[in-house]
Design a protein around this motif. Structure first.
Motif, PDB file in Angstrom:
ATOM      1  N   UNK A 150       0.821  -1.211   0.000  1.00 59.11           N
ATOM      2  CA  UNK A 150       0.000   0.000   0.000  1.00 59.11           C
ATOM      3  C   UNK A 150       0.855   1.262   0.000  1.00 59.11           C
ATOM      4  N   UNK A 151       0.394   2.268  -0.738  1.00 59.93           N
ATOM      5  CA  UNK A 151       1.025   3.587  -0.692  1.00 59.93           C
ATOM      6  C   UNK A 151       0.537   4.337   0.539  1.00 59.93           C
ATOM      7  N   UNK A 152      -0.742   4.120   0.883  1.00 63.10           N
ATOM      8  CA  UNK A 152      -1.307   4.778   2.052  1.00 63.10           C
ATOM      9  C   UNK A 152      -2.420   3.948   2.659  1.00 63.10           C
ATOM     10  N   UNK A 153      -2.663   4.161   3.937  1.00 64.16           N
ATOM     11  CA  UNK A 153      -3.806   3.579   4.633  1.00 64.16           C
ATOM     12  C   UNK A 153      -4.651   4.753   5.098  1.00 64.16           C
ATOM     13  N   UNK A 154      -5.861   4.830   4.570  1.00 68.01           N
ATOM     14  CA  UNK A 154      -6.731   5.977   4.817  1.00 68.01           C
ATOM     15  C   UNK A 154      -7.456   5.856   6.155  1.00 68.01           C
ATOM     16  N   UNK A 155      -7.598   6.976   6.854  1.00 64.70           N
ATOM     17  CA  UNK A 155      -8.335   6.991   8.120  1.00 64.70           C
ATOM     18  C   UNK A 155      -9.831   6.798   7.862  1.00 64.70           C
ATOM     19  N   UNK A 156     -10.321   7.447   6.804  1.00 72.90           N
ATOM     20  CA  UNK A 156     -11.730   7.312   6.461  1.00 72.90           C
ATOM     21  C   UNK A 156     -11.983   5.889   5.978  1.00 72.90           C
ATOM     22  N   UNK A 157     -12.824   5.178   6.680  1.00 73.70           N
ATOM     23  CA  UNK A 157     -13.172   3.818   6.302  1.00 73.70           C
ATOM     24  C   UNK A 157     -12.374   2.734   6.995  1.00 73.70           C
ATOM     25  N   UNK A 158     -11.278   3.104   7.668  1.00 74.48           N
ATOM     26  CA  UNK A 158     -10.467   2.094   8.353  1.00 74.48           C
ATOM     27  C   UNK A 158     -10.910   1.979   9.805  1.00 74.48           C
ATOM     28  N   UNK A 159     -11.285   0.759  10.192  1.00 76.49           N
ATOM     29  CA  UNK A 159     -11.653   0.480  11.581  1.00 76.49           C
ATOM     30  C   UNK A 159     -10.725  -0.561  12.198  1.00 76.49           C
ATOM     31  N   UNK A 160      -9.992  -1.290  11.365  1.00 74.00           N
ATOM     32  CA  UNK A 160      -9.061  -2.315  11.844  1.00 74.00           C
ATOM     33  C   UNK A 160      -7.725  -1.664  12.209  1.00 74.00           C
ATOM     34  N   UNK A 161      -6.979  -2.326  13.074  1.00 72.66           N
ATOM     35  CA  UNK A 161      -5.603  -1.925  13.370  1.00 72.66           C
ATOM     36  C   UNK A 161      -4.685  -2.771  12.497  1.00 72.66           C
ATOM     37  N   UNK A 162      -3.803  -2.103  11.752  1.00 71.07           N
ATOM     38  CA  UNK A 162      -2.881  -2.831  10.863  1.00 71.07           C
ATOM     39  C   UNK A 162      -1.454  -2.398  11.118  1.00 71.07           C
ATOM     40  N   UNK A 163      -0.520  -3.295  10.779  1.00 74.55           N
ATOM     41  CA  UNK A 163       0.902  -2.999  10.815  1.00 74.55           C
ATOM     42  C   UNK A 163       1.477  -3.336   9.443  1.00 74.55           C
ATOM     43  N   UNK A 164       2.630  -2.748   9.154  1.00 76.32           N
ATOM     44  CA  UNK A 164       3.322  -3.036   7.902  1.00 76.32           C
ATOM     45  C   UNK A 164       4.464  -3.996   8.138  1.00 76.32           C
ATOM     46  N   UNK A 165       4.690  -4.855   7.178  1.00 77.40           N
ATOM     47  CA  UNK A 165       5.819  -5.794   7.216  1.00 77.40           C
ATOM     48  C   UNK A 165       6.744  -5.515   6.030  1.00 77.40           C
ATOM     49  N   UNK A 166       8.034  -5.605   6.291  1.00 78.20           N
ATOM     50  CA  UNK A 166       9.062  -5.452   5.240  1.00 78.20           C
ATOM     51  C   UNK A 166       9.883  -6.712   5.155  1.00 78.20           C
TER      52      UNK A 166
END
Length: 87
Positions: free
Chosen positions: A71-87
């Motif tokens: 993902x380029x971005x994770x939007x606040x509008x519409x996001x209710x889950x907690x996510x983390x990024x993996x590299x």
């Protein structure tokens, strides 16, 4: 005792396991500081992700689910889950 990494002499590739992770704070129209290889849902809900073309789509996720999406971005509008990024 120092950690032994038997794979330290190998080149990492896209099919190698991720080795870093970082928290993501959803923000509308803001690029992530680090672009993840994968998103992991830490809680159930919806995650709204933006791609390189600027398209935003929302996905329902369950706790522990992996989104194989850089993902380029994770939007606040519409996001209710907690996510983390993996590299």
């Amino acid at each position: 005792m120092p950690q032994i990494d038997p794979f330290s002499d190998r080149t990492r590739s896209f099919d190698s396991p991720c080795t870093r992770h970082f928290p993501i704070t959803p923000q509308d129209d803001v690029d992530l500081a680090i672009r993840p290889r994968v998103l992991k849902a830490l809680s159930e809900g919806t995650v709204s992700i933006r791609d390189a073309a600027g398209t935003v789509l929302s996905y329902p996720v369950t706790t522990g689910e992996l989104l194989q999406f850089s993902a380029v971005g994770v939007e606040a509008t519409g996001t209710t889950a907690t996510v983390v990024g993996w590299l």
